[in-house]
Design an enzyme around this catalytic site. Structure first.
Site, short mmCIF file in Angstrom:
data_model
loop_
_atom_site.label_atom_id
_atom_site.label_comp_id
_atom_site.label_asym_id
_atom_site.label_seq_id
_atom_site.Cartn_x
_atom_site.Cartn_y
_atom_site.Cartn_z
N GLY A 101 0.72 -1.32 -0.07
CA GLY A 101 0.18 0.10 -0.11
C GLY A 101 0.90 1.38 -0.06
N THR A 102 1.81 1.38 0.73
CA THR A 102 2.75 2.37 0.78
C THR A 102 3.16 2.69 -0.52
OG1 THR A 102 3.52 1.81 2.81
CG2 THR A 102 4.98 3.32 1.93
N CYS A 114 4.66 5.13 18.04
CA CYS A 114 5.69 5.38 18.80
C CYS A 114 6.81 5.25 17.77
CB CYS A 114 5.95 3.85 19.60
SG CYS A 114 7.27 4.06 20.75
N HIS A 140 -2.00 -7.46 2.47
CA HIS A 140 -1.82 -8.13 3.78
C HIS A 140 -2.93 -7.62 4.86
CE1 HIS A 140 0.26 -4.99 6.34
NE2 HIS A 140 0.42 -4.47 5.18
N SER A 182 -3.85 -3.26 -0.20
CA SER A 182 -2.66 -3.85 0.20
C SER A 182 -3.17 -5.33 0.60
CB SER A 182 -2.31 -3.17 1.45
OG SER A 182 -1.31 -4.05 2.11
N1 PLP Z 1 -2.97 2.73 3.88
C1 PLP Z 1 -3.43 2.44 5.34
C2 PLP Z 1 -4.72 2.95 5.45
C3 PLP Z 1 -2.82 1.47 5.90
O1 PLP Z 1 -3.55 1.31 7.17
C4 PLP Z 1 -1.75 0.99 5.58
C5 PLP Z 1 -1.02 0.12 6.65
O2 PLP Z 1 -1.25 0.00 7.68
C6 PLP Z 1 -0.89 1.43 4.51
C7 PLP Z 1 -1.61 2.40 3.69
C8 PLP Z 1 0.25 0.83 4.11
O3 PLP Z 1 0.19 -0.39 3.49
P1 PLP Z 1 1.33 -1.33 3.55
O4 PLP Z 1 1.70 -1.97 4.93
O5 PLP Z 1 1.04 -2.65 2.47
O6 PLP Z 1 2.61 -0.57 2.91
#
Ligand code: PLP
Length: 374
Positions: A72-73, A312, A191, A189
């Site tokens: 997702g990032t 944190c 996972h 994403s």
């Molecule tokens: N966007 C949201 C709303 C998330 O909760 C997360 C992960 O916690 C991400 C993006 C990032 O996804 P990834 O962990 O696949 O990089």
């Protein structure tokens, strides 16, 4: 005796579904680069094609619209940087991968329930006519609050702005239809919906004609994301997406029970975002006087896994930017925990949480009474 554990941190990552594990194991055991023309390559390509169809189907998109990424990032970074818009407007409650994707973004405020007001987006677009991208998530990772994305997209279109939606937390929990939302770009994403970590997708509608890749080199993913595809991870993502389409509505009753019991034990507790439309699995709970860190650690000792609503980093606990944007007082932001249920959560898991958390809350209340009597 073995400690019974209750994993209630599914918004952080959820258990890999057996079908996803099977698809990954099979793909890992096979040789073949999907860019190779021989039979081994073609077989790997077929795994990618199938997964692309499965992921596209989860969000009602065309398979060609799905670009696989490392998560997702990366998908969020590709959406925000790759569209190259002069103005990038992001809501105050976005995940850090959106908030920090660019050196500078404009922040869209939220109300006390953590919702973006579409009229505020309209006013921000009205004020400056440079080409813009608006990024608003479908559901928040800390509170589960669902945003009026379709309405925001309708407004943005009037101003010629592109719309990106981070649907990482919504997909697999509630129905997500990209066309109904009317967004140009959507992040997923694996996972968070029963696939492996390290795989995601940016779904880009036909309206996005000028996406610039972040990674260049080979011509993979329609030249939008160079690098040999993570075939096994993507196969797992596809298999998970096919199962996740059923959603998580079934856990809403368990989540509601958990909240009702927690509030009955500790009337001073508050569920943040409870007045808004929320994901069926998420509960953001605060109880002043009981720090989030203490709760997370004590619950862990009792076998219950939840997370703190605060981030944190480098030894310092910062208040959650989500709760702060909602105007939540510091005494509550420091005590907020996130309890998130998943496809395998049972009533026993919830009971274990309530018992362990209830003991903590009662102890905190006794301490408060003792302190006020002293
Ligand atoms: N966007 C949201 C709303 C998330 O909760 C997360 C992960 O916690 C991400 C993006 C990032 O996804 P990834 O962990 O696949 O990089």
């Amino acid at each position: 005796m073995k400690l019974r554990t209750a994993y209630l941190d599914h918004n952080a990552t959820t258990l890999v579904r057996p079908a996803a594990l099977a698809a990954m194991t099979e793909a890992l055991a096979a040789v073949g680069n999907p860019s190779s023309v021989h039979r081994f390559g073609r077989l790997a390509r077929r795994r990618l094609d199938e997964a692309r169809e499965q992921v596209a189907a989860l969000v009602g998109a065309a398979a060609e619209a799905v670009l696989f990424t490392s998560g997702g990032t990366e998908a969020n970074a590709l959406a925000l940087r790759g569209t190259g818009r002069e103005r990038v407007l992001v809501s105050a409650i976005e995940h850090d991968s959106v908030r920090r994707a660019m050196a500078s973004v404009e922040t869209i405020p939220v109300d006390g329930q953590g919702r973006v007001d579409p009229a505020v987006v309209a006013a921000m677009l009205e004020a400056d006519d440079r080409p813009a991208l608006v990024s608003v998530m479908l559901a928040n990772n800390e509170t589960g609050v669902i945003q009026p994305v379709a309405e925001i997209a309708r407004i943005a279109r009037r101003y010629g702005a592109l719309v990106h939606c981070d649907a990482v937390q919504a997909a697999g929990k509630v129905p997500v239809d990209m066309a109904a939302l009317g967004v140009d770009l959507l992040t997923l994403s694996a996972h968070k919906l029963g696939g492996p970590q390290g795989v995601g997708a940016l779904v880009a509608a036909e309206s996005v004609t000028d996406l610039m890749p972040l990674l260049t080199g080979g011509g993979q993913e329609g030249r939008k994301r160079a690098g040999t595809e993570n075939v096994a991870g993507i196969a797992g993502f596809g298999a998970a997406a096919a199962e996740a389409a059923a959603g998580l509505a079934g856990v809403a009753a368990l989540r509601d029970e958990l909240e009702a019991e927690a509030l009955a034990i500790a009337p001073g507790a508050e569920v943040h975002g409870a007045g808004a439309d929320r994901l069926p699995n998420t509960c953001c709970l605060s109880l002043p006087g009981l720090s989030a860190e203490v709760q997370v650690m004590a619950l862990d000792l009792a076998g219950v896994a939840v997370s703190a609503g605060a981030a944190c980093s480098s030894g310092k606990v910062a208040a959650s930017h989500v709760l702060t944007a909602m105007g939540v007082a510091a005494e509550r932001t420091g005590s907020a925990i996130r309890v998130s249920l998943g496809w395998n959560t049972t009533r026993d898991d919830v009971a274990q949480f309530v018992e362990a958390w209830g003991a903590l809350a009662r102890r905190a209340a006794t301490r408060d009474v003792a302190a006020s009597a002293a």
